[in-house]
Design a protein around this motif. Structure first.
Motif, PDB file in Angstrom:
ATOM      1  N   ASP A  95       9.194   5.382  -2.143  1.00 38.66           N
ATOM      2  CA  ASP A  95       7.920   5.817  -1.558  1.00 38.66           C
ATOM      3  C   ASP A  95       8.159   6.886  -0.500  1.00 38.66           C
ATOM      4  O   ASP A  95       8.072   6.632   0.709  1.00 38.66           O
ATOM      5  CB  ASP A  95       7.185   4.613  -0.963  1.00 38.66           C
ATOM      6  N   TYR A 127       0.867  -1.177   0.000  1.00 36.44           N
ATOM      7  CA  TYR A 127       0.000   0.000   0.000  1.00 36.44           C
ATOM      8  C   TYR A 127       0.910   1.235   0.000  1.00 36.44           C
ATOM      9  O   TYR A 127       1.495   1.588   1.020  1.00 36.44           O
ATOM     10  CB  TYR A 127      -0.922   0.008   1.215  1.00 36.44           C
ATOM     11  N   GLU A 167       2.115   5.014  -0.039  1.00 38.79           N
ATOM     12  CA  GLU A 167       1.627   6.237   0.579  1.00 38.79           C
ATOM     13  C   GLU A 167       1.823   7.456  -0.314  1.00 38.79           C
ATOM     14  O   GLU A 167       0.966   8.341  -0.367  1.00 38.79           O
ATOM     15  CB  GLU A 167       2.324   6.464   1.924  1.00 38.79           C
ATOM     16  N   ASN A 168       2.946   7.554  -0.996  1.00 42.98           N
ATOM     17  CA  ASN A 168       3.253   8.753  -1.771  1.00 42.98           C
ATOM     18  C   ASN A 168       3.598   8.450  -3.229  1.00 42.98           C
ATOM     19  O   ASN A 168       3.306   9.246  -4.107  1.00 42.98           O
ATOM     20  CB  ASN A 168       4.433   9.505  -1.122  1.00 42.98           C
TER      21      ASN A 168
END
Length: 758
Positions: free
Chosen positions: A330, A279, A281-282
């Motif tokens: 990320d 998953y 985040e950025n």
């Protein structure tokens, strides 16, 4: 008698009035004291004073109203503070605040619900601690069940959420961790075989190391090898035997290795695959997917752009490499705040001198010609200066454009005439023209703290209106433009100036003929001089709010193996002969006896006599006994009579008994306030810690001091374990060789009741 009665008649009301006045003064004093106590935070005492004031003046509703308002305000503040304490886990303070609310308002439902939440929070905290203890004992499923129950009741409980994430991460690493050969797999060995059957070599290795080698039925029995190596790890020896013969190995357990042909069919048969969900985040999920496919040749991937999810199915080695690559990518986008100051300096100069004669003459009814108005005498001089200051602050993401407009949007009306039989149709269109100061900025934030700024500046002024024949209105617009690229440091200010517009206008009105006479003509003329000078001054200061951290060399550089097979770590090839396998040189590091004349294991190496006094000493310090689940720190101290500029270390531990929490640099090589570079990496799968220390100062460090400290967490398994140095290579200032001596491995006994969660 009548006089005495009259006296009583007038005295009684006076006494009552005096009593009421004194009571009112007392109530006002109590109310004032109550308000002062409330301001000091003494809620109960302040409300008590105000309650007494209201009781003293029951007919004055102002005291009662003030009491109710102050009490409601105090209750609201106490309840808000208690709710915040519950949110941050301060259950003791929250319970005290709720009890204070109930003391003021016994029927307050919010306070009673808050006390229930405090009790529930304490029970949940106990469940989290029990889950940590259960996981330390190896009861992972029980721990996760408890944490899932807690999070079902309180999804915002951060401690439970973080603990569950840590347990799931450790369990995932255990799931994808391939079995590793233990025991003597890291011991040094020498091989000398010439044209010998492959299975005979592995038989010799098996007898010498205690490892089991199983061959797939398709491994050809007639393979013959020739190998001559000295002082290599068994791990390297096995790799040197397998890879040149197109063979591969799969570890089945701690002392068994399956050998099979490295064909595509056999690889698909024996290679284990893992599914991992990331998953992000950025990072952009599509770019991340493209990076994984390009660098790791992963075919089985899936993305969900709505939740920024990337799913990968591949071998555990590829999954670990993907984790490392994503951790580097990320990161949140860098951002910078640009502090901009715009100053427009206007200097004007106006002078008007002379006689203003009329420029029109008229003939009246009596035939007399004369001017409509008499002439005027002008004696005027004006000097002025004005400043227009704007100070915007704008936050911009890296490589994103920001626009600033300080001015007006001027409507420009254009008309379109459409012919018609009866009458033409006129359609008006309005467009807006931006006039003023327009600034476009695009920052490029560098990792070293610098900011490159592309900037376009335009300053426009509105001129006269121009009307076309068909009624379209346009304006003359004066512009000044500047485009530049700046390279600034964080907090550095740059000033841009020199955008100057200088207008000088001179006009003269004269009487025909008389105004052209030299000298005397000035008496029959009127001169006007108008000058304006404007300058734009701009200052810009970047202040970095967030930047991408520069990854260390250990993080930015990954070992990925070969084109045919991915690896997460380099093979432990030995260094130069003088630095080979310090573990074999340390007292207490046993060596197996040779199995035959062709397979030998070196005994403890002996340093030259001249260098015996110049040995690099190593010594462990730490607890000899720890509890299951307990965190503890062991320190590796070094000593040297020669000046050292650094050291490269490799530590071995049993990952089934210990897990690395952190690795920190010691203070020895940082003596004399010298700058050092420290890199470290822990490989939980193979039970190794790699560390490198380099000292920037030219003069090396001598004496004795701590090289590094490693914090471990003991697992739930009780028993004896150890941590020892596999390799240690000191960097002698000016070059040269230094022997290594040590006190043997660090013996640690894991015993007793499990430690409480830390």
């Amino acid at each position: 008698m009548i006089a005495r009665f009259a006296q009583r008649r007038f005295v009684a009301p006076f006494v009552v009035a005096l009593f009421l006045t004194l009571a009112g003064c007392s109530a006002e004093r109590l109310a004032r004291e109550g308000r002062e106590l409330l301001e000091q935070g003494r809620v109960e005492e302040g409300l008590g004073k105000m309650r007494d004031a209201a009781n003293n003046e029951p007919r004055d509703f102002a005291y009662r109203t003030s009491l109710i308002a102050k009490r409601e305000r105090a209750l609201f503040e106490l309840l808000t503070a208690a709710d915040n304490d519950v949110a941050f886990g301060r259950d003791g303070q929250a319970e005290e605040a709720y009890q204070r609310v109930l003391a003021l308002d016994s029927g307050n439902l919010r306070a009673r619900a808050g006390l229930d939440s405090v009790a529930r929070l304490r029970r949940q905290r106990a469940d989290v601690q029990f889950a940590v203890a259960a996981e330390a004992k190896g009861q992972v499923e029980l721990a996760l069940d408890l944490l899932n129950k807690v999070l079902a009741e309180n999804p915002e409980y951060r401690e439970a959420r973080d603990t569950r994430r840590e347990i799931q991460t450790r369990r995932f690493k255990q799931i994808i961790a391939t079995p590793q050969l233990r025991a003597r797999y890291t011991m040094p060995i020498s091989l000398e075989f010439r044209d010998v059957g492959l299975r005979q070599v592995f038989d010799a290795l098996s007898k010498n190391s205690g490892l089991n080698f199983i061959f797939d039925k398709e491994v050809r029995p007639d393979i013959r090898v020739s190998i001559s190596v000295k002082d290599v790890l068994i791990e390297n020896a096995v790799a040197l035997l397998l890879e040149p013969n197109q063979l591969a190995g799969k570890v089945l357990n701690e002392n068994t290795l399956l050998i099979y042909p490295a064909t595509a069919a056999k690889v698909r048969e024996y290679q284990d695959l893992v599914i991992r969900s990331f998953y992000l985040e950025n990072a952009d999920v599509k770019q991340t997917q493209s990076m994984i496919k390009t660098m790791l040749k992963v075919k089985d991937t899936f993305i969900d752009e709505k939740i920024n999810l990337l799913v990968i199915r591949d071998t555990p080695e590829v999954i670990r490499l993907a984790e490392s690559l994503i951790s580097v990518q990320d990161h949140a986008e860098p951002e910078v705040v640009l502090e901009i100051e715009v100053l427009e300096i206007l200097r004007s100069r106006l002078s008007q001198l002379g006689v203003g004669f009329p420029d029109q003459w008229q003939l009246n009814s009596r035939g007399v010609i004369g001017p409509p108005i008499p002439g005027t005498l002008n004696l005027k001089s004006e000097v002025g200066a004005s400043n227009l200051l704007s100070n915007p602050r704008i936050r911009v993401r890296n490589r994103e454009k920001a626009k600033i407009l300080i001015g007006n949007r001027i409507p420009v009306i254009s008309s379109v005439v459409t012919p018609n039989v009866s009458s033409p149709v006129i359609t008006d269109t309005i467009q807006y023209l931006d006039v003023g100061l327009k600034l476009e900025i695009e920052p490029n934030i560098h990792m070293d703290g610098g900011v490159m700024i592309k900037m376009n500046l335009e300053v426009s002024t509105l001129g006269d209106a121009v009307t076309s024949k068909n009624g379209t209105v346009a304006f003359r617009v004066g512009t000044r433009n500047a485009a530049t690229v700046l390279q600034l440091k964080d907090g550095e200010t740059q000033t841009l100036m020199g955008l100057i517009q200088d207008d000088d206008i001179e006009r003269a009105a004269r009487l025909p003929g008389l105004g052209d006479i030299p000298v005397l003509g000035k008496l029959f003329s009127n001169t006007r001089s108008d000058g304006q000078k404007t300058e734009i001054v701009l200052t810009i200061t970047p202040r970095i709010v967030r930047n991408v951290p520069r990854p260390s060399l250990e993080v930015a550089t990954l070992w990925s193996g070969t084109e045919a097979a991915y690896r997460t770590a380099a093979p432990l090839l030995n260094r130069a002969a003088e630095a080979v396998n310090v573990a074999a040189r340390l007292p207490g590091a046993g060596a197996a006896a040779p199995a035959s004349s062709t397979t030998t294991t070196p005994a403890t190496a002996t340093a030259p006599a001249a260098a015996a006094a110049e040995a690099f000493g190593l010594e462990w310090k730490g607890p000899a006994q720890v509890k299951p689940g307990e965190q503890f720190t062991v320190t590796l101290e070094g000593s040297s009579n020669l000046a050292l500029n650094g050291a490269d270390l490799q530590l071995l531990f049993d990952p089934a008994a210990l897990s690395v929490v952190s690795v920190t640099e010691g203070e020895w090589l940082r003596s004399d306030n010298a700058q050092t570079t420290f890199s470290q990496r822990a490989d939980a799968a193979t039970g190794r810690v790699y560390a490198g220390i380099r000292r920037a100062a030219a003069n090396g460090a001598r004496g004795t001091g701590a090289l590094l400290a490693v914090t471990f967490r003991a697992s739930g398994n009780q028993g004896q374990t150890q941590v020892h140095v596999a390799t240690a290579v000191p960097a002698v200032a000016g070059g040269g060789f230094m022997a290594v001596k040590g006190s043997g491995p660090m013996q640690i006994q894991v015993t007793g009741a499990p430690a409480k969660a830390q």
